[in-house]
Design a protein around this motif. Structure first.
Motif, PDB file in Angstrom:
ATOM      1  N   UNK A   1       0.897  -1.236  -0.120  1.00  0.00           N
ATOM      2  CA  UNK A   1      -0.083   0.101   0.058  1.00  0.00           C
ATOM      3  C   UNK A   1       0.900   1.462   0.131  1.00  0.00           C
ATOM      4  N   UNK A   2       0.538   2.218  -0.820  1.00  0.00           N
ATOM      5  CA  UNK A   2       1.298   3.414  -1.038  1.00  0.00           C
ATOM      6  C   UNK A   2       0.587   4.605  -0.470  1.00  0.00           C
ATOM      7  N   UNK A   3       1.083   5.836  -0.663  1.00  0.00           N
ATOM      8  CA  UNK A   3       0.462   6.986  -0.300  1.00  0.00           C
ATOM      9  C   UNK A   3       0.789   8.125  -1.515  1.00  0.00           C
ATOM     10  N   UNK A   4      -0.555   8.842  -1.483  1.00  0.00           N
ATOM     11  CA  UNK A   4      -0.749  10.108  -2.716  1.00  0.00           C
ATOM     12  C   UNK A   4      -1.460   9.904  -3.627  1.00  0.00           C
ATOM     13  N   UNK A   5      -1.722   8.355  -4.176  1.00  0.00           N
ATOM     14  CA  UNK A   5      -2.438   8.085  -5.098  1.00  0.00           C
ATOM     15  C   UNK A   5      -2.188   8.735  -6.595  1.00  0.00           C
ATOM     16  N   UNK A   6      -1.075   8.745  -6.746  1.00  0.00           N
ATOM     17  CA  UNK A   6      -0.537   9.294  -8.113  1.00  0.00           C
ATOM     18  C   UNK A   6      -0.895   8.225  -9.276  1.00  0.00           C
ATOM     19  N   UNK A   7      -1.914   8.521  -9.640  1.00  0.00           N
ATOM     20  CA  UNK A   7      -2.645   7.529 -10.695  1.00  0.00           C
ATOM     21  C   UNK A   7      -1.621   7.006 -11.767  1.00  0.00           C
ATOM     22  N   UNK A   8      -0.531   7.905 -12.210  1.00  0.00           N
ATOM     23  CA  UNK A   8       0.191   7.151 -13.296  1.00  0.00           C
ATOM     24  C   UNK A   8       1.290   6.340 -12.709  1.00  0.00           C
ATOM     25  N   UNK A   9       1.946   6.672 -11.584  1.00  0.00           N
ATOM     26  CA  UNK A   9       2.641   5.819 -10.875  1.00  0.00           C
ATOM     27  C   UNK A   9       1.959   4.436 -10.611  1.00  0.00           C
ATOM     28  N   UNK A  10       0.750   4.755  -9.751  1.00  0.00           N
ATOM     29  CA  UNK A  10       0.100   3.369  -9.544  1.00  0.00           C
ATOM     30  C   UNK A  10      -0.314   2.581 -10.332  1.00  0.00           C
ATOM     31  N   UNK A  11      -0.818   3.048 -11.582  1.00  0.00           N
ATOM     32  CA  UNK A  11      -0.924   2.048 -13.101  1.00  0.00           C
ATOM     33  C   UNK A  11       0.175   1.520 -13.579  1.00  0.00           C
ATOM     34  N   UNK A  12       1.326   2.195 -13.285  1.00  0.00           N
ATOM     35  CA  UNK A  12       2.531   1.709 -13.833  1.00  0.00           C
ATOM     36  C   UNK A  12       2.955   0.488 -13.038  1.00  0.00           C
ATOM     37  N   UNK A  13       2.604   0.315 -11.934  1.00  0.00           N
ATOM     38  CA  UNK A  13       3.157  -0.540 -11.031  1.00  0.00           C
ATOM     39  C   UNK A  13       2.614  -1.916 -11.420  1.00  0.00           C
ATOM     40  N   UNK A  14       3.290  -3.038 -11.271  1.00  0.00           N
ATOM     41  CA  UNK A  14       2.788  -4.377 -11.641  1.00  0.00           C
ATOM     42  C   UNK A  14       2.579  -5.343 -10.195  1.00  0.00           C
ATOM     43  N   UNK A  15       1.631  -5.637  -9.790  1.00  0.00           N
ATOM     44  CA  UNK A  15       0.440  -5.150 -10.253  1.00  0.00           C
ATOM     45  C   UNK A  15       0.095  -3.695 -10.019  1.00  0.00           C
TER      46      UNK A  15
END
Length: 377
Positions: free
Chosen positions: A205-219
């Motif tokens: 679980x991360x923090x900031x909900x930076x959508x590009x970073x979050x969607x780049x992550x696998x998963x």
């Protein structure tokens, strides 16, 4: 006589999601202050140039180093910090409530059903330390496994033997709280390289909900969304008060919004086929009044056996899992509809408002009304 215009500076690079959110809040507040001229870095603002020579009336700053803090303090003009990392006498601070962020992370990751917890953070900064200690208190473990490095180290990380050894040595399955999305992305990449399943072996679980970073992550990375525009707005209000000669709180904090869940914490596979069947019924059922007996009718074993195996895999009872599912549904209705709290209690299968209030507060750490107000602030 014509009133003197106020020159307000934004001391931040506007290079990431956090700073963009802060700037949006400042700009929206400034619209209601026709005597403000905004200065900053980047083509959209009037140029500040050298901070030492800039002739301004006040600054809203994201202070990320002792050197920047000392430089701003030396100017002798009002400063409102929005980072919460480096305070100096005379500064005001309006920032995210990092302790509340750590507690929210603890509640969410405890709900994944793991008994081993870990934290990846940024060393020697207040906001990461506050998130770490609140997370430690929320999950109720004094033996939290911690890995910390400087922010530049995380940003430049490609591969680290020390970090790989730390990840490989975690008790599994584990829940890992990353202090921000950059750290979460790097942790997910390292797990993938090491052959550790996310979330099967390590839920992140991360923090900031930076959508590009979050969607780049696998998963894709689950993350806590912060109320950045509100921080920017309140920072601008605090600066206006100082420039008007008014007193106020030295430190003000804005609570985080919510966990935006993606695949990195959706751990509905436990390795126990019977428990997985039960989870599929609980989280796949459209019926708000689902009961333990209805779950048992879909799983070929006795209640005693399933309860024992369920608690061993998830750390809670079948009924507690059902209640968590109802609270998740209630959160969505509180966020996305104008239904009254009493109606939502009925829609989500709680039967009466008192039972709903008690369950919601126990799991979310706040009341339904306060949750709705914070989401819409």
């Amino acid at each position: 006589m014509r009133a003197r215009r106020r020159r307000v500076g934004l001391f931040m690079g506007l290079i990431d999601h956090y700073e963009h959110g802060i700037a949006r809040g400042v700009v929206r507040c400034a619209r209601g202050r026709p005597d403000w001229d905004l200065y900053g870095y980047g083509w959209m603002f009037q140029a500040m140039g050298s901070l030492e020579r800039w002739d301004g009336d006040g600054i809203i700053a994201r202070i990320e180093s002792a050197q920047d803090a000392d430089l701003l303090a030396a100017r002798g003009i009002p400063v409102v910090d929005v980072a919460g990392a480096w305070m100096r006498p005379g500064f005001r601070q309006v920032s995210n409530d990092d302790a509340a962020t750590g507690r929210l992370a603890g509640r969410h990751l405890a709900g994944v059903g793991r008994r081993a917890f870990a934290f990846c953070g940024v060393s020697r900064v207040g906001w990461s330390r506050a998130r770490r200690e609140a997370f430690r208190g929320s999950v109720g473990t004094a033996r939290l496994s911690v890995f910390e490095q400087s922010l530049p180290w995380w940003e430049k990380l490609h591969r680290s033997e020390g970090f790989d050894r730390w990840l490989s040595g975690l008790s599994r399955p584990a829940s890992l709280f990353a202090c921000n999305d950059t750290v979460g992305l790097k942790a997910a990449a390292a797990c993938r390289r090491l052959g550790l399943g996310v979330p099967a072996d390590v839920a992140i679980l991360g923090v900031d909900n930076e959508d590009i970073l979050c969607e780049l992550s696998v998963p894709p990375l689950s993350s806590i969304a912060l109320d950045l525009e509100r921080i920017g707005w309140e920072a601008a209000e605090a600066l206006a008060a100082i420039m008007d000669g008014k007193t106020g709180r030295t430190v003000a904090v804005v609570p985080p919004r919510e966990v935006v869940e993606r695949e990195s914490t959706r751990a509905l596979t436990t390795g126990d086929g019977l428990v997985d069947q039960a989870l599929a019924v609980i989280h796949g059922s459209p019926a708000p009044g689902l009961t333990v007996n209805e779950v048992l009718r879909s799983v070929p074993c006795s209640r005693r056996t399933l309860e024992k195996r369920f608690r061993a895999a998830r750390g809670r009872s079948i009924h507690q899992e059902i209640v968590r599912g109802r609270v998740d549904a209630a959160r969505r209705l509180l966020r996305d509809t104008t239904l009254t709290v009493d109606v939502i209690a009925g829609e989500t299968g709680f039967g009466n408002p008192q039972r709903f209030y008690a369950a919601f507060r126990r799991i979310q750490g706040t009341t339904p009304g306060a949750y709705r107000k914070a989401h819409r602030a």
